[in-house]
Design a protein around this motif. Sequence first.
Motif, PDB file in Angstrom:
ATOM      1  N   THR A  26       5.089 -16.526 -21.486  1.00 54.13           N
ATOM      2  CA  THR A  26       4.157 -15.523 -20.867  1.00 54.13           C
ATOM      3  C   THR A  26       2.808 -15.327 -21.526  1.00 54.13           C
ATOM      4  N   LYS A  86       2.500  -7.271 -19.348  1.00 55.34           N
ATOM      5  CA  LYS A  86       3.229  -6.346 -18.667  1.00 55.34           C
ATOM      6  C   LYS A  86       4.607  -6.220 -18.487  1.00 55.34           C
ATOM      7  N   ASP A 128       7.878  -4.848 -16.549  1.00 57.90           N
ATOM      8  CA  ASP A 128       8.622  -4.241 -15.535  1.00 57.90           C
ATOM      9  C   ASP A 128       9.916  -4.328 -15.359  1.00 57.90           C
ATOM     10  N   ILE A 151      10.686  -8.194 -15.432  1.00 59.92           N
ATOM     11  CA  ILE A 151       9.578  -9.203 -15.053  1.00 59.92           C
ATOM     12  C   ILE A 151       8.587  -8.988 -15.870  1.00 59.92           C
ATOM     13  N   THR A 186       4.770 -10.243 -17.191  1.00 64.11           N
ATOM     14  CA  THR A 186       3.616 -10.799 -16.524  1.00 64.11           C
ATOM     15  C   THR A 186       2.214 -10.949 -17.665  1.00 64.11           C
ATOM     16  N   SER A 192      -1.777 -12.532 -18.005  1.00 64.08           N
ATOM     17  CA  SER A 192      -2.849 -13.012 -17.233  1.00 64.08           C
ATOM     18  C   SER A 192      -3.938 -13.024 -17.977  1.00 64.08           C
ATOM     19  N   SER A 209      -2.364 -16.759 -14.140  1.00 61.59           N
ATOM     20  CA  SER A 209      -1.307 -15.775 -14.414  1.00 61.59           C
ATOM     21  C   SER A 209       0.161 -16.192 -14.315  1.00 61.59           C
ATOM     22  N   GLU A 218       4.028 -15.116 -14.290  1.00 63.79           N
ATOM     23  CA  GLU A 218       5.170 -14.092 -14.149  1.00 63.79           C
ATOM     24  C   GLU A 218       6.452 -14.549 -14.330  1.00 63.79           C
ATOM     25  N   THR A 223      10.641 -13.835 -14.328  1.00 62.00           N
ATOM     26  CA  THR A 223      11.742 -12.716 -14.077  1.00 62.00           C
ATOM     27  C   THR A 223      12.869 -13.259 -15.065  1.00 62.00           C
ATOM     28  N   SER A 277       7.706   0.746 -16.113  1.00 63.91           N
ATOM     29  CA  SER A 277       7.168  -0.226 -16.686  1.00 63.91           C
ATOM     30  C   SER A 277       5.947   0.300 -17.710  1.00 63.91           C
ATOM     31  N   LEU A 295      -1.315  -8.957  -9.299  1.00 63.47           N
ATOM     32  CA  LEU A 295      -1.645 -10.484  -9.083  1.00 63.47           C
ATOM     33  C   LEU A 295      -1.939 -10.752  -7.616  1.00 63.47           C
ATOM     34  N   ASN A 322       6.844 -17.970 -11.944  1.00 68.15           N
ATOM     35  CA  ASN A 322       5.626 -18.193 -10.920  1.00 68.15           C
ATOM     36  C   ASN A 322       4.464 -18.200 -11.823  1.00 68.15           C
TER      37      ASN A 322
END
Length: 377
Positions: A18, A35, A37, A44, A46, A48, A53, A55, A57, A75, A127, A239
């Motif tokens: 990440t 970030k 979540d 998740i 994230t 960026s 970015s 992401e 999981t 979050s 995103l 992602n």
Amino acid sequence: MMEFSIKRDYFINQLNDTLKAISPRTTLPVLTGIKIDAKQSEVILTGSDSEISIEITIPKQVDGEDIVTISEEGSVVLPGRFFVDIIKKLPGRDVKLATNEQFQTLITSGHSEFNLSGLDPDQYPLLPEVSRDDAIQIPVKVLKNVIAQTNFAVSTSETRPVLTGVNWLIQDNELICTATDSHRLAVRKLALEDESDDKNVIIPGKALAELNKIVSDSDETIDIFFASNQVLFRVGHINFISRLLEGHYPDTSRLFPENYEIKLGLNNGEFYHAIDRASLLAREGGNNVIKLSTGNQIVELSSTSPEIGTVKEEVEANEVEGGNLKISFNSKYMMDALKAIDNDDVDVEFFGTMKPFILKPKDDDTVTQLILPIRTY
């Protein structure tokens, strides 16, 4: 309020990936953070820098092993590099994260506890949404190969921003990737298995380089989705989203001349190492220039550095068509091109002393490397 505990080793690997999207030079302070979540059945992550970015999981279970236990959904955004350093140094095998209303985050592991000031995740930019309709699918191994064979030739100069990216052109179910810095050019063609819409986009070279680092060599396939100004690469639980470059990529097809004057068939490794040795002096001269002359089966490479001396290398060609020629080129460009041709046998086609020359794997048109010569003769 958020609370979960997670296997530390697994967490570190995902956090490291990440982090690859996070730039310390960002103008938005919230983007220096990661970030997190926590949802019902997954966490998740994230990162960026608004150009790319990532992401990731993290599912509850991986290969039947419990990875994460989520007690409360929520979050938070935590300071990226600092947070990852803490997780790396914690003593326990598991880490627990818990936040309060002010996004203060308590991190506990073994006998250690850290209290970090988190940021409100609502401040984190959303995103971009990328449509998942017309994906193209490419095996990961093939994609890594396509990137390695083209990405090195992108321009590093911002004077022509489109050249800092690789042009992905999809037409007639073929993907054609082109990169050039206006001194050399790399093209890789790939037949696509499924029907796909025509596309013409420019993907930043930096993004492709990061993607190549994150995606490990596996037998998985990667799904690639295009939106108006974004591209999404999805593989496994990752992602990867990149902004596309705006502008028109130059038409490079006219650079390829029709009929060669001279064609050499060479052993890739032998030729590469001879250039590598000759370049020892070329680098000292400051311009990486190597002279090549052909005659009969022998290809002669030479370089001169006024302060140090001269070097001469001879390479025997496996095949020769056409007559004699003298040409000079940049040794680094030539070595990059040979490295990108993963084939033992290389064909080099010359069109004259001042015209670009072409390298490709023997009997294979999917990879083409073109190099502009240097005027010395």
